[in-house]
Design an enzyme around this catalytic site. Structure first.
Site, PDB file in Angstrom:
ATOM      1  N   LYS A  22     -18.135 -47.157  30.390  1.00  0.00           N
ATOM      2  CA  LYS A  22     -17.845 -46.113  31.308  1.00  0.00           C
ATOM      3  C   LYS A  22     -18.525 -44.768  30.604  1.00  0.00           C
ATOM      4  O   LYS A  22     -19.152 -44.011  31.085  1.00  0.00           O
ATOM      5  CB  LYS A  22     -16.414 -45.793  31.842  1.00  0.00           C
ATOM      6  CG  LYS A  22     -15.977 -47.133  32.585  1.00  0.00           C
ATOM      7  CD  LYS A  22     -14.557 -46.969  33.043  1.00  0.00           C
ATOM      8  CE  LYS A  22     -13.544 -46.700  32.104  1.00  0.00           C
ATOM      9  NZ  LYS A  22     -13.001 -47.824  31.518  1.00  0.00           N
ATOM     10  N   ARG A  96      -8.153 -44.709  38.624  1.00  0.00           N
ATOM     11  CA  ARG A  96      -7.291 -46.017  38.094  1.00  0.00           C
ATOM     12  C   ARG A  96      -6.314 -46.395  38.946  1.00  0.00           C
ATOM     13  O   ARG A  96      -5.757 -47.530  38.618  1.00  0.00           O
ATOM     14  CB  ARG A  96      -6.906 -45.553  36.745  1.00  0.00           C
ATOM     15  CG  ARG A  96      -7.997 -45.912  35.589  1.00  0.00           C
ATOM     16  CD  ARG A  96      -7.391 -45.413  34.440  1.00  0.00           C
ATOM     17  NE  ARG A  96      -7.801 -46.029  33.261  1.00  0.00           N
ATOM     18  CZ  ARG A  96      -8.697 -45.667  32.518  1.00  0.00           C
ATOM     19  NH1 ARG A  96      -9.588 -44.695  32.749  1.00  0.00           N
ATOM     20  NH2 ARG A  96      -9.082 -45.941  31.262  1.00  0.00           N
ATOM     21  N   ARG A 135     -15.582 -50.548  17.779  1.00  0.00           N
ATOM     22  CA  ARG A 135     -15.447 -49.056  17.690  1.00  0.00           C
ATOM     23  C   ARG A 135     -14.562 -48.508  16.708  1.00  0.00           C
ATOM     24  O   ARG A 135     -14.706 -47.624  15.826  1.00  0.00           O
ATOM     25  CB  ARG A 135     -15.131 -48.649  19.030  1.00  0.00           C
ATOM     26  CG  ARG A 135     -15.001 -47.032  19.220  1.00  0.00           C
ATOM     27  CD  ARG A 135     -14.929 -46.486  20.516  1.00  0.00           C
ATOM     28  NE  ARG A 135     -13.742 -46.746  21.365  1.00  0.00           N
ATOM     29  CZ  ARG A 135     -13.841 -46.417  22.765  1.00  0.00           C
ATOM     30  NH1 ARG A 135     -14.644 -45.805  23.349  1.00  0.00           N
ATOM     31  NH2 ARG A 135     -12.604 -46.609  23.215  1.00  0.00           N
ATOM     32  N   ARG A 147      -9.315 -44.078  17.280  1.00  0.00           N
ATOM     33  CA  ARG A 147      -8.496 -43.603  18.772  1.00  0.00           C
ATOM     34  C   ARG A 147      -7.177 -44.476  18.505  1.00  0.00           C
ATOM     35  O   ARG A 147      -7.100 -45.628  18.174  1.00  0.00           O
ATOM     36  CB  ARG A 147      -9.342 -43.972  19.944  1.00  0.00           C
ATOM     37  CG  ARG A 147     -10.031 -43.001  20.595  1.00  0.00           C
ATOM     38  CD  ARG A 147     -10.600 -43.202  21.650  1.00  0.00           C
ATOM     39  NE  ARG A 147     -10.049 -44.105  22.915  1.00  0.00           N
ATOM     40  CZ  ARG A 147     -10.735 -44.241  23.875  1.00  0.00           C
ATOM     41  NH1 ARG A 147     -11.903 -44.165  24.064  1.00  0.00           N
ATOM     42  NH2 ARG A 147      -9.967 -45.024  24.829  1.00  0.00           N
ATOM     43  N   ARG A 158      -3.763 -52.350  27.680  1.00  0.00           N
ATOM     44  CA  ARG A 158      -4.703 -51.556  28.520  1.00  0.00           C
ATOM     45  C   ARG A 158      -5.307 -52.449  29.434  1.00  0.00           C
ATOM     46  O   ARG A 158      -5.427 -52.093  30.781  1.00  0.00           O
ATOM     47  CB  ARG A 158      -5.603 -50.997  27.651  1.00  0.00           C
ATOM     48  CG  ARG A 158      -5.177 -49.645  26.925  1.00  0.00           C
ATOM     49  CD  ARG A 158      -5.905 -49.328  25.755  1.00  0.00           C
ATOM     50  NE  ARG A 158      -7.529 -48.862  25.865  1.00  0.00           N
ATOM     51  CZ  ARG A 158      -8.255 -48.869  25.011  1.00  0.00           C
ATOM     52  NH1 ARG A 158      -8.008 -49.018  23.848  1.00  0.00           N
ATOM     53  NH2 ARG A 158      -9.537 -48.254  25.221  1.00  0.00           N
TER      54      ARG A 158
HETATM   55  P1  B4P Z   1     -16.611 -47.339  26.768  1.00  0.00           P
HETATM   56  O1  B4P Z   1     -16.104 -48.398  27.703  1.00  0.00           O
HETATM   57  O2  B4P Z   1     -17.548 -46.314  27.010  1.00  0.00           O
HETATM   58  O3  B4P Z   1     -15.001 -46.698  26.352  1.00  0.00           O
HETATM   59  P2  B4P Z   1     -14.166 -45.591  27.005  1.00  0.00           P
HETATM   60  O4  B4P Z   1     -14.961 -44.837  28.048  1.00  0.00           O
HETATM   61  O5  B4P Z   1     -13.591 -44.862  26.189  1.00  0.00           O
HETATM   62  O6  B4P Z   1     -13.126 -46.237  28.140  1.00  0.00           O
HETATM   63  P3  B4P Z   1     -11.704 -46.822  28.035  1.00  0.00           P
HETATM   64  O7  B4P Z   1     -11.520 -47.135  29.316  1.00  0.00           O
HETATM   65  O8  B4P Z   1     -11.549 -47.489  26.808  1.00  0.00           O
HETATM   66  O9  B4P Z   1     -10.911 -45.209  27.709  1.00  0.00           O
HETATM   67  P4  B4P Z   1     -10.463 -43.927  28.565  1.00  0.00           P
HETATM   68  O10 B4P Z   1     -10.794 -42.928  27.848  1.00  0.00           O
HETATM   69  O11 B4P Z   1     -11.058 -44.169  29.895  1.00  0.00           O
HETATM   70  O12 B4P Z   1     -16.879 -47.936  25.120  1.00  0.00           O
HETATM   71  C1  B4P Z   1     -16.080 -48.838  24.401  1.00  0.00           C
HETATM   72  C2  B4P Z   1     -16.921 -49.128  23.312  1.00  0.00           C
HETATM   73  O13 B4P Z   1     -17.745 -50.109  23.488  1.00  0.00           O
HETATM   74  C3  B4P Z   1     -17.777 -48.068  22.622  1.00  0.00           C
HETATM   75  O14 B4P Z   1     -17.680 -48.121  21.273  1.00  0.00           O
HETATM   76  C4  B4P Z   1     -19.145 -48.249  22.934  1.00  0.00           C
HETATM   77  O15 B4P Z   1     -20.307 -47.986  22.048  1.00  0.00           O
HETATM   78  C5  B4P Z   1     -19.372 -49.784  22.999  1.00  0.00           C
HETATM   79  N1  B4P Z   1     -20.360 -50.248  24.046  1.00  0.00           N
HETATM   80  C6  B4P Z   1     -20.604 -49.729  25.538  1.00  0.00           C
HETATM   81  N2  B4P Z   1     -21.368 -50.422  26.191  1.00  0.00           N
HETATM   82  C7  B4P Z   1     -21.701 -51.296  25.319  1.00  0.00           C
HETATM   83  C8  B4P Z   1     -23.077 -52.507  25.510  1.00  0.00           C
HETATM   84  N3  B4P Z   1     -23.505 -52.494  26.723  1.00  0.00           N
HETATM   85  N4  B4P Z   1     -22.925 -53.128  24.403  1.00  0.00           N
HETATM   86  C9  B4P Z   1     -22.191 -53.087  23.253  1.00  0.00           C
HETATM   87  N5  B4P Z   1     -21.497 -52.095  23.283  1.00  0.00           N
HETATM   88  C10 B4P Z   1     -21.146 -51.311  24.140  1.00  0.00           C
HETATM   89  O16 B4P Z   1      -8.770 -44.135  28.849  1.00  0.00           O
HETATM   90  C11 B4P Z   1      -8.002 -44.025  27.633  1.00  0.00           C
HETATM   91  C12 B4P Z   1      -6.604 -43.908  28.291  1.00  0.00           C
HETATM   92  O17 B4P Z   1      -6.235 -42.563  29.056  1.00  0.00           O
HETATM   93  C13 B4P Z   1      -5.975 -44.912  29.265  1.00  0.00           C
HETATM   94  O18 B4P Z   1      -5.576 -46.191  28.707  1.00  0.00           O
HETATM   95  C14 B4P Z   1      -4.889 -44.275  30.005  1.00  0.00           C
HETATM   96  O19 B4P Z   1      -3.654 -44.267  29.308  1.00  0.00           O
HETATM   97  C15 B4P Z   1      -5.596 -43.048  29.952  1.00  0.00           C
HETATM   98  N6  B4P Z   1      -6.099 -42.393  31.348  1.00  0.00           N
HETATM   99  C16 B4P Z   1      -7.382 -42.147  31.501  1.00  0.00           C
HETATM  100  N7  B4P Z   1      -7.780 -41.864  32.598  1.00  0.00           N
HETATM  101  C17 B4P Z   1      -6.561 -42.053  33.375  1.00  0.00           C
HETATM  102  C18 B4P Z   1      -6.367 -42.169  34.857  1.00  0.00           C
HETATM  103  N8  B4P Z   1      -7.367 -41.939  35.729  1.00  0.00           N
HETATM  104  N9  B4P Z   1      -4.970 -42.459  35.229  1.00  0.00           N
HETATM  105  C19 B4P Z   1      -4.181 -42.699  34.359  1.00  0.00           C
HETATM  106  N10 B4P Z   1      -4.372 -42.804  32.955  1.00  0.00           N
HETATM  107  C20 B4P Z   1      -5.610 -42.594  32.698  1.00  0.00           C
END
Ligand code: B4P
Length: 204
Positions: A22, A96, A135, A147, A158
């Site tokens: 994402k 979410r 990561r 992180r 998660r």
């Molecule tokens: P991403 O998938 O991009 O990770 P992210 O955006 O950080 O998503 P995530 O769900 O983990 O965290 P968020 O901040 O939303 O990438 C992951 C890794 O994969 C990276 O290293 C990337 O380089 C690699 N990658 C990506 N695409 C690839 C591909 N095609 N091939 C190979 N590698 C690839 O949320 C974190 C926390 O915040 C949640 O657990 C929750 O506690 C809270 N939170 C956030 N939003 C919330 C909401 N709306 N409601 C309630 N809690 C919330």
């Protein structure tokens, strides 16, 4: 440029489990389409880093891999939606829960804009775990902070939160006719191409 083909406001949701890409894909869409990225995860991490009261409250929840309360994240999004000059928004990691989805629907209606697409990034759990742990390893190797939620134990939680609380949004947006499932297990650039096509189509 692709951004010149945008003729109306485009609002897209990036839906998918942790590690689905994402954040990665949202950043690319910002570059190619000039949309504004609204990542609740980034906003919450910023709150934590600032040491604010809110930051203290959410840090523990995030480290456990649970979802922060709906009121907090809806409040954060509401503030940012007042950017009236935006060409459109990418909602990255929001909504979410069903309550968040309803709240977003109401906010968009109030603003007189529609949701163009809810893009579901489909990745199996095995690959998600590999990506997140990779990561963490990369950050460690580069001497950067890892992180707090990028470890195996938190990741299990998660993923559980995703399947229990967020996955129902797939049917929710399918029933509204805006769901766009995308196989997100391939190369980052190939997936970015598919997303760019969806956004361009929505803005035509
Ligand atoms: P991403 O998938 O991009 O990770 P992210 O955006 O950080 O998503 P995530 O769900 O983990 O965290 P968020 O901040 O939303 O990438 C992951 C890794 O994969 C990276 O290293 C990337 O380089 C690699 N990658 C990506 N695409 C690839 C591909 N095609 N091939 C190979 N590698 C690839 O949320 C974190 C926390 O915040 C949640 O657990 C929750 O506690 C809270 N939170 C956030 N939003 C919330 C909401 N709306 N409601 C309630 N809690 C919330």
């Amino acid at each position: 440029a692709q951004s010149e083909t945008l003729t109306r406001m485009v609002n897209v949701i990036l839906l998918g489990p942790p590690g689905a890409g994402k954040g990665t894909q949202a950043e690319l869409l910002v570059k190619t389409h000039g949309l504004v990225q609204l990542s609740t995860g980034d906003m919450l991490r910023q709150a934590k880093a600032s040491g604010s009261e809110l930051g203290k409250r959410v840090a523990e929840v995030m480290e456990r891999g649970e979802l922060v309360t709906d009121d907090i994240v809806i409040g954060l999004i509401k503030e940012k939606l007042s950017d009236t000059k935006a060409k459109g928004f990418i909602f990255d990691g929001f909504p979410r829960t069903l309550a968040q989805a309803d709240a977003l629907g109401a906010l968009l209606e109030e603003a007189g804009v529609t949701l163009s697409a809810a893009i579901e990034l489909q990745v199996n759990d095995k690959i998600l775990v590999e990506r997140i742990l990779h990561r963490a390893e990369q950050a460690r190797a580069a001497g950067q902070p890892v992180r707090a939620d990028d470890n195996e134990e938190t990741l299990v939680q998660r993923l559980e939160a995703y399947h229990a609380q967020t996955a129902p949004l797939i049917d929710y947006y399918a029933s509204k006719g805006v769901l766009k499932p995308v196989d997100a297990m391939g190369e980052i650039d190939a997936i970015a191409g598919e997303l760019a096509a969806i956004v361009s189509q929505a803005s035509a």
